[in-house]
Structure formats: structure tokens, C-alpha cells
Design an enzyme around this catalytic site. Structure first.
Site, PDB file in Angstrom:
ATOM      1  N   HIS A  76     101.043 148.958  36.215  1.00  0.00           N
ATOM      2  CA  HIS A  76     101.286 148.974  34.776  1.00  0.00           C
ATOM      3  C   HIS A  76     100.274 148.081  34.068  1.00  0.00           C
ATOM      4  CE1 HIS A  76     104.000 145.741  36.333  1.00  0.00           C
ATOM      5  NE2 HIS A  76     103.289 145.082  35.458  1.00  0.00           N
TER       6      HIS A  76
HETATM    7  C1  T46 Z   1     103.380 141.902  36.031  1.00  0.00           C
HETATM    8  C2  T46 Z   1     103.449 141.689  37.502  1.00  0.00           C
HETATM    9  C3  T46 Z   1     102.483 140.649  37.991  1.00  0.00           C
HETATM   10  C4  T46 Z   1     113.116 141.530  34.436  1.00  0.00           C
HETATM   11  O1  T46 Z   1     114.321 141.807  34.235  1.00  0.00           O
HETATM   12  N1  T46 Z   1     112.569 140.414  33.849  1.00  0.00           N
HETATM   13  C5  T46 Z   1     111.269 140.057  34.033  1.00  0.00           C
HETATM   14  O2  T46 Z   1     110.823 139.035  33.459  1.00  0.00           O
HETATM   15  C6  T46 Z   1     110.452 140.876  34.893  1.00  0.00           C
HETATM   16  C7  T46 Z   1     108.993 140.503  35.127  1.00  0.00           C
HETATM   17  C8  T46 Z   1     111.016 141.974  35.482  1.00  0.00           C
HETATM   18  N2  T46 Z   1     112.316 142.291  35.261  1.00  0.00           N
HETATM   19  C9  T46 Z   1     112.908 143.444  35.948  1.00  0.00           C
HETATM   20  C10 T46 Z   1     112.311 144.797  35.607  1.00  0.00           C
HETATM   21  C11 T46 Z   1     112.504 145.589  36.882  1.00  0.00           C
HETATM   22  O3  T46 Z   1     113.799 146.136  36.882  1.00  0.00           O
HETATM   23  O4  T46 Z   1     112.683 143.272  37.353  1.00  0.00           O
HETATM   24  C12 T46 Z   1     112.436 144.521  37.972  1.00  0.00           C
HETATM   25  C13 T46 Z   1     111.096 144.510  38.700  1.00  0.00           C
HETATM   26  O5  T46 Z   1     110.049 144.426  37.722  1.00  0.00           O
HETATM   27  P1  T46 Z   1     108.658 145.213  37.886  1.00  0.00           P
HETATM   28  O6  T46 Z   1     108.888 146.479  38.613  1.00  0.00           O
HETATM   29  O7  T46 Z   1     108.023 145.282  36.530  1.00  0.00           O
HETATM   30  O8  T46 Z   1     107.867 144.202  38.838  1.00  0.00           O
HETATM   31  P2  T46 Z   1     106.322 144.260  39.231  1.00  0.00           P
HETATM   32  O9  T46 Z   1     106.162 143.387  40.408  1.00  0.00           O
HETATM   33  O10 T46 Z   1     105.815 145.645  39.319  1.00  0.00           O
HETATM   34  O11 T46 Z   1     105.566 143.600  37.943  1.00  0.00           O
HETATM   35  C14 T46 Z   1     105.812 142.268  37.554  1.00  0.00           C
HETATM   36  C15 T46 Z   1     105.898 142.174  36.013  1.00  0.00           C
HETATM   37  O12 T46 Z   1     106.875 143.115  35.535  1.00  0.00           O
HETATM   38  C16 T46 Z   1     104.591 142.456  35.349  1.00  0.00           C
HETATM   39  O13 T46 Z   1     104.645 142.034  34.001  1.00  0.00           O
HETATM   40  O14 T46 Z   1     102.336 141.788  35.437  1.00  0.00           O
HETATM   41  O15 T46 Z   1     104.764 141.411  37.996  1.00  0.00           O
END
Ligand code: T46
Length: 138
Positions: free
Chosen positions: A50
Site C-alpha cells: 500500500h
Molecule cells: C505501513 C506498514 C509499515 C490498526 O488498527 N491500527 C494501526 O495503527 C495499524 C497500522 C493497523 N491497524 C490494523 C489494520 C489491519 O486490520 O491492523 C491490521 C494490519 O494492518 P496492515 O495490514 O495495514 O499492516 P501492514 O503490515 O501491511 O502495514 C502497516 C501499516 O498499516 C502501514 O501504514 O506503512 O505497516
């Protein structure tokens, strides 16, 4: 690309090392949120996929190591984060993928904004169009 490595000052002694991030100049934004990713139990999994419209972040691998691909439609770079005294600044409108997590990896993230799903581009084609439109608008 608006991305660069930031070296934090380490306080080293025979007891080990300590990094404190309190100098307002150490991070190029006011920190609104801190989160960390760990327990990625296989080196085959990739996370991320993303870009963010407005969010800026600094990624610090405080244990183990991880690779981070940062890209735009025009260029890409891979950073190998394996040092807790180094942060990777990732600016707005940059696609990112994190991969090759070691089992002990803990990726600490300092973020400029609170969590907001509306700030994400999770579809690369939509991101690419928005990026190119923004470039043309400049
Ligand atoms: C990024 C990389 C480095 C939350 O509820 N609160 C939060 O602050 C975050 C970051 C995520 N979430 C929830 C959203 C999803 O349901 O946690 C779950 C996993 O998040 P995501 O799939 O977005 O995780 P990554 O590892 O793909 O990405 C994260 C960050 O979202 C993103 O901003 O830059 O880490």
C-alpha cells in the site's frame, strides 16, 4: 523519492546500548502514533502492499532484520533494516512492501498521523493513477 535513512545517536556502554528519540529534529514530523510488527513467522510472507496519501513514517527494525521495498511508478529501492540505531523515513505517496522478516524481527513504526484507513491506497493501479495525476498537477 522522499525516503532516506536516519541514524540515531547510540548511548553505548558495557551494559549495552540505548537509543533515545527526543530531539525534535531527529524525526521530520510530530509523532502521533507508534505501532510495531512482530511474529512474522516465515521469511516468505510479505506485508504492506500500500501507499499513503498523507502519512509519513519512520520504520526502525529494533530486533532482527527485515527488507523494505519503497517504490513509485518511476523508481524503486530496497532497504535492509538490521540496525536498531537506523530509521527509514518513508514520505507520502510511496508504495511499500516489507519482506524477509527474520523470526526475531520487531519493526517499530513512528507515524505522523493517527490510523485512518481512508489514507491508504491498497490497490496498486489506483495508487499509480493518483501518483501520475499528482505529478502532472505539479
Ligand atoms: C505501513 C506498514 C509499515 C490498526 O488498527 N491500527 C494501526 O495503527 C495499524 C497500522 C493497523 N491497524 C490494523 C489494520 C489491519 O486490520 O491492523 C491490521 C494490519 O494492518 P496492515 O495490514 O495495514 O499492516 P501492514 O503490515 O501491511 O502495514 C502497516 C501499516 O498499516 C502501514 O501504514 O506503512 O505497516
Amino acid at each position: 523519492m522522499e525516503t532516506r535513512l536516519i541514524r540515531f545517536e547510540e548511548k553505548k556502554s558495557n551494559l549495552g546500548s540505548l537509543v533515545a528519540i527526543q530531539d525534535p529534529d531527529a524525526i521530520p514530523f510530530a509523532i502521533q502514533r507508534v505501532y510495531y510488527i512482530y511474529g512474522v513467522d516465515s521469511e516468505t510472507y510479505r506485508r504492506g502492499f500500500h501507499a499513503h496519501k498523507d502519512l509519513e513514517q519512520v520504520l526502525i527494525c529494533v530486533s532482527g532484520s527485515v527488507k523494505v521495498l519503497v517504490k513509485t511508478p518511476n523508481e524503486e529501492k530496497v532497504f535492509h533494516l538490521d540496525d536498531p540505531s537506523i530509521g527509514l523515513f518513508v514520505g507520502k505517496m510511496l508504495w511499500r512492501e516489507m519482506f524477509d522478516f527474520t523470526k526475531d524481527a520487531v519493526l517499530l513504526v513512528l507515524a505522523s498521523r493517527k490510523y485512518d484507513e481512508k489514507d491508504y491506497y491498497r490497490d496498486y493501479e489506483i495508487y499509480e493513477k493518483a501518483y501520475m495525476a499528482q505529478r502532472r498537477g505539479k
